[in-house]
Design an enzyme around this catalytic site. Structure first.
Site, PDB file in Angstrom:
ATOM      1  N   TYR A 123      66.021  41.204 -31.218  1.00 46.53           N
ATOM      2  CA  TYR A 123      67.041  41.898 -30.416  1.00 46.53           C
ATOM      3  C   TYR A 123      68.078  40.972 -29.786  1.00 46.53           C
ATOM      4  O   TYR A 123      69.018  41.444 -29.135  1.00 46.53           O
ATOM      5  CB  TYR A 123      66.379  42.781 -29.351  1.00 46.53           C
ATOM      6  CG  TYR A 123      65.824  44.095 -29.898  1.00 46.53           C
ATOM      7  CD1 TYR A 123      65.844  44.380 -31.252  1.00 46.53           C
ATOM      8  CD2 TYR A 123      65.306  45.063 -29.043  1.00 46.53           C
ATOM      9  CE1 TYR A 123      65.342  45.581 -31.749  1.00 46.53           C
ATOM     10  CE2 TYR A 123      64.807  46.268 -29.528  1.00 46.53           C
ATOM     11  CZ  TYR A 123      64.822  46.518 -30.889  1.00 46.53           C
ATOM     12  OH  TYR A 123      64.331  47.707 -31.369  1.00 46.53           O
ATOM     13  N   ILE A 150      49.962  36.619 -28.318  1.00 46.23           N
ATOM     14  CA  ILE A 150      49.601  37.602 -27.281  1.00 46.23           C
ATOM     15  C   ILE A 150      48.458  38.519 -27.732  1.00 46.23           C
ATOM     16  O   ILE A 150      47.716  39.034 -26.898  1.00 46.23           O
ATOM     17  CB  ILE A 150      50.853  38.417 -26.853  1.00 46.23           C
ATOM     18  CG1 ILE A 150      50.629  39.058 -25.478  1.00 46.23           C
ATOM     19  CG2 ILE A 150      51.239  39.442 -27.907  1.00 46.23           C
ATOM     20  CD1 ILE A 150      51.899  39.613 -24.843  1.00 46.23           C
ATOM     21  N   GLY A 187      58.065  41.083 -35.839  1.00 44.63           N
ATOM     22  CA  GLY A 187      57.826  40.273 -34.645  1.00 44.63           C
ATOM     23  C   GLY A 187      56.518  40.611 -33.956  1.00 44.63           C
ATOM     24  O   GLY A 187      55.499  40.903 -34.587  1.00 44.63           O
ATOM     25  N   ASP A 223      55.674  43.184 -32.276  1.00 45.56           N
ATOM     26  CA  ASP A 223      55.280  44.585 -32.511  1.00 45.56           C
ATOM     27  C   ASP A 223      54.366  44.675 -33.735  1.00 45.56           C
ATOM     28  O   ASP A 223      53.267  45.270 -33.680  1.00 45.56           O
ATOM     29  CB  ASP A 223      56.573  45.398 -32.728  1.00 45.56           C
ATOM     30  CG  ASP A 223      56.357  46.896 -32.664  1.00 45.56           C
ATOM     31  OD1 ASP A 223      55.252  47.338 -32.326  1.00 45.56           O
ATOM     32  OD2 ASP A 223      57.325  47.628 -32.964  1.00 45.56           O
ATOM     33  N   SER A 241      62.919  41.276 -26.044  1.00 52.38           N
ATOM     34  CA  SER A 241      64.323  41.271 -26.496  1.00 52.38           C
ATOM     35  C   SER A 241      64.852  39.919 -26.958  1.00 52.38           C
ATOM     36  O   SER A 241      65.981  39.844 -27.442  1.00 52.38           O
ATOM     37  CB  SER A 241      65.286  41.811 -25.412  1.00 52.38           C
ATOM     38  OG  SER A 241      65.232  43.218 -25.342  1.00 52.38           O
TER      39      SER A 241
HETATM   40  P1  ADP Z   1      62.507  41.947 -29.783  1.00 43.84           P
HETATM   41  O1  ADP Z   1      62.817  42.889 -30.899  1.00 43.84           O
HETATM   42  O2  ADP Z   1      62.258  42.632 -28.450  1.00 43.84           O
HETATM   43  O3  ADP Z   1      63.494  40.823 -29.681  1.00 43.84           O
HETATM   44  P2  ADP Z   1      60.541  40.268 -31.184  1.00 43.84           P
HETATM   45  O4  ADP Z   1      59.157  40.636 -31.556  1.00 43.84           O
HETATM   46  O5  ADP Z   1      61.510  40.010 -32.277  1.00 43.84           O
HETATM   47  O6  ADP Z   1      61.050  41.390 -30.162  1.00 43.84           O
HETATM   48  O7  ADP Z   1      60.503  38.971 -30.279  1.00 43.84           O
HETATM   49  C1  ADP Z   1      60.121  38.935 -28.935  1.00 43.84           C
HETATM   50  C2  ADP Z   1      59.431  37.610 -28.664  1.00 43.84           C
HETATM   51  O8  ADP Z   1      58.075  37.673 -29.111  1.00 43.84           O
HETATM   52  C3  ADP Z   1      60.060  36.405 -29.385  1.00 43.84           C
HETATM   53  O9  ADP Z   1      60.134  35.321 -28.465  1.00 43.84           O
HETATM   54  C4  ADP Z   1      59.049  36.118 -30.495  1.00 43.84           C
HETATM   55  O10 ADP Z   1      59.031  34.751 -30.828  1.00 43.84           O
HETATM   56  C5  ADP Z   1      57.760  36.491 -29.801  1.00 43.84           C
HETATM   57  N1  ADP Z   1      56.569  36.763 -30.632  1.00 43.84           N
HETATM   58  C6  ADP Z   1      56.479  37.129 -31.928  1.00 43.84           C
HETATM   59  N2  ADP Z   1      55.186  37.292 -32.287  1.00 43.84           N
HETATM   60  C7  ADP Z   1      54.441  37.028 -31.170  1.00 43.84           C
HETATM   61  C8  ADP Z   1      53.036  36.999 -30.870  1.00 43.84           C
HETATM   62  N3  ADP Z   1      52.126  37.291 -31.792  1.00 43.84           N
HETATM   63  N4  ADP Z   1      52.663  36.676 -29.594  1.00 43.84           N
HETATM   64  C9  ADP Z   1      53.563  36.384 -28.647  1.00 43.84           C
HETATM   65  N5  ADP Z   1      54.887  36.390 -28.865  1.00 43.84           N
HETATM   66  C10 ADP Z   1      55.320  36.701 -30.113  1.00 43.84           C
END
Ligand code: ADP
Length: 183
Positions: A131, A16, A37, A39, A127
Site C-alpha cells: 500500500y 508475525i 504480504g 495477509d 500500509s
Molecule cells: P499493506 O498492503 O498494508 O502495505 P503488506 O502486507 O504489503 O501490507 O505489508 C505490510 C508490512 O508487513 C510490510 O512491512 C511487510 O514487509 C510486512 N510483512 C510481510 N509479511 C510479514 C510477516 N509474515 N510478518 C510480519 N510482517 C510482514
C-alpha cells in the site's frame, strides 16, 4: 506528557504469524478474502478456517467490504495467537492526507483487543508494504497513537513486528525522536 506508555510498547524483527500473543493484527484488504504480504502469510498459517470466518464477517457485518481504518475480529485457528484483528490500512496517495485512516487502524485495534480481554497484541507495519505508505510517516503515526491510547489500556502490551531489521532500526529512530520531543 507521561512516558509510561513506552513501557507497554516493544518491537522486534520477525514473522508475525509465529508470535504467541493474544491477538495479531492483519493488514488486510477490503475484501477480507486474503491477499499478498502479511495477509497471505496469516491466512496460510491460520489455515482455511480463517477464510470461512472472514466470509462470515463479510456476510454479517460488512457486505460491501471492510472500509479503510475499520477493524473486525476472528479466531486465530491454527495460529499461536488466539485472535486475528483484521484492519484495512489506506493506500498511500501523495495528494490526499490519509493519516487519520492509518491512525484509526491502530486505535481501533487497540480498543477491540482490550474489549476481548487481550493483554498482548502484535501489529505489522500496516500500509507500508504493497500500500506504499512512507515508513517514517507511518512510524510517527504509530508513536502518536500509542502515546495517546496506551494509557487507557494499562494491562495491554503491544509488540510491533517488523519484517526486516532495517524497518526496526527506522522505527527506533522515529521513536527516539518522538519520545525526546514529548518528554
Ligand atoms: P499493506 O498492503 O498494508 O502495505 P503488506 O502486507 O504489503 O501490507 O505489508 C505490510 C508490512 O508487513 C510490510 O512491512 C511487510 O514487509 C510486512 N510483512 C510481510 N509479511 C510479514 C510477516 N509474515 N510478518 C510480519 N510482517 C510482514
Amino acid at each position: 506528557m507521561s512516558t509510561a506508555w513506552t513501557n507497554q510498547l516493544n518491537w522486534m524483527t520477525g514473522d508475525i504469524t509465529r508470535l504467541e500473543v493474544d491477538a495479531i493484527v492483519n493488514a488486510a484488504n477490503h475484501s477480507l478474502m486474503g491477499g499478498g504480504g502479511v495477509d497471505g502469510a496469516i491466512h496460510r498459517a491460520a489455515g482455511p478456517e480463517l477464510l470461512e470466518a472472514c466470509k462470515k464477517v463479510r456476510r454479517e457485518h460488512w457486505p460491501d467490504g471492510l472500509p479503510d481504518g475499520e477493524v473486525a475480529l476472528t479466531p486465530g485457528f491454527s495460529l499461536p495467537a488466539r485472535y486475528v484483528i483484521h484492519t484495512v490500512g489506506p493506500v498511500y496517495a501523495k495528494t490526499k492526507d490519509k493519516s487519520h485512516l492509518l491512525a484509526n487502524c491502530y486505535r481501533k485495534s487497540l480498543a477491540l483487543a482490550a474489549d476481548h480481554g487481550c493483554t498482548s497484541l502484535a501489529f505489522p507495519a500496516i500500509s507500508t508494504g504493497i500500500y506504499g505508505y512512507p515508513f517514517e510517516a507511518a512510524a510517527r503515526i504509530v508513536c502518536n497513537v500509542m502515546a495517546e491510547n496506551l494509557p487507557n489500556y494499562p494491562e495491554l502490551q503491544v509488540t510491533l513486528c517488523f519484517f526486516s531489521d532495517a524497518d526496526a532500526r527506522a522505527f527506533q529512530a522515529v521513536f527516539d525522536e518522538v519520545t525526546r520531543t514529548t518528554e
